[in-house]
Design a protein around this motif. Structure first.
Motif: not given
Length: 183
Positions: A151-173
Motif C-alpha cells: 500500500i505504501n509502495l502504491f502511494a509512493y509510486l503515485d507521488g513520483i508519477g505526479f512529480h514526474y508528470l509535472m516536471n518531466t525534465e527535473g524528475v528521473d522516475w
C-alpha cells in the motif's frame, strides 16, 4: 465497447463524451451500449477493469519466466510506472474516476469495482514479497508487513508519477524508484 469508451474519455474527458460518440467509436448503435451498460459511470469503470485486465495478462506473460522475486518486483513496478507516465490515458482516466466518485455518493458500487482492480494488483505484489521471504531473498519480517509495504509502495509510486508528470525534465522516475525501492 468499454475500451472504446475509455479512449474517448481520455481524449475528450468524461463530462464531454456522449454515449452516442461511444457507440460510434465502437461501431454499434447507441441502444446497444445501453444493453450492456446502465450509465456512463458504469461504462468508465468497466472499461478501466477491462484495460487493467489486459495489462495484467500482459504482465503475467512477460514475467512468468522471472524467478528472482526482487527482479520480478522491479519489473512489475517499472511496468506500472511506465503505464502511468507514458500512456496519457492513465492519468486522465484516473482523474475522471476520482472526480466521479467525489461528486456522486451513489457510485459506491462502482467504487467496489475500482477496489477489486487494485486488490488484484496489490495481491500480486504481496505474493511476490511473500514468495521472496519464503525463498530467502527478503528478510522474514517483511512477511508480517507485506500488505502495508505494498500500500505504501502504491502511494509512493503515485507521488513520483505526479512529480514526474509535472516536471518531466527535473524528475528521473526510474532513478527515484530504483534508488528508493531497490537501492
Amino acid at each position: 465497447i468499454a475500451l472504446a469508451a475509455l479512449d474517448l474519455f481520455a481524449e475528450k474527458g468524461f463530462e464531454t463524451t456522449s454515449i452516442s460518440s461511444v457507440a460510434e467509436a465502437a461501431g454499434i448503435g447507441k441502444g446497444t451500449v445501453y444493453e450492456y451498460f446502465t450509465s456512463k459511470e458504469e461504462l468508465i469503470f468497466c472499461g478501466l477493469l477491462a484495460w487493467c485486465d489486459e495489462m495484467e495478462q500482459g504482465m503475467e506473460e512477460l514475467f512468468c519466466t522471472i524467478k528472482n522475486p526482487e527482479e520480478l518486483m522491479r519489473k512489475y513496478v517499472h511496468a506500472m510506472m511506465e503505464a502511468y507516465v507514458y500512456d496519457p490515458r492513465t492519468v486522465k482516466i484516473m482523474l475522471s474516476i476520482f472526480q466521479i466518485m467525489l461528486k456522486n455518493d451513489e457510485m459506491v458500487p462502482q467504487n467496489q469495482l475500482f477496489r477489486k482492480m487494485f486488490d488484484a494488483i496489490r495481491k500480486s505484489l504481496v505474493d511476490i514479497l511473500l514468495e521472496g521471504v519464503s525463498n530467502g531473498y527478503f528478510k522474514p519480517e517483511i512477511a508480517k508487513d507485506a500488505e502495508t509495504i505494498v500500500i505504501n509502495l502504491f502511494a509512493y509510486l503515485d507521488g513520483i508519477g505526479f512529480h514526474y508528470l509535472m516536471n518531466t525534465e527535473g524528475v528521473d522516475w526510474k532513478k527515484q524508484v530504483d534508488d528508493d525501492c531497490f537501492g
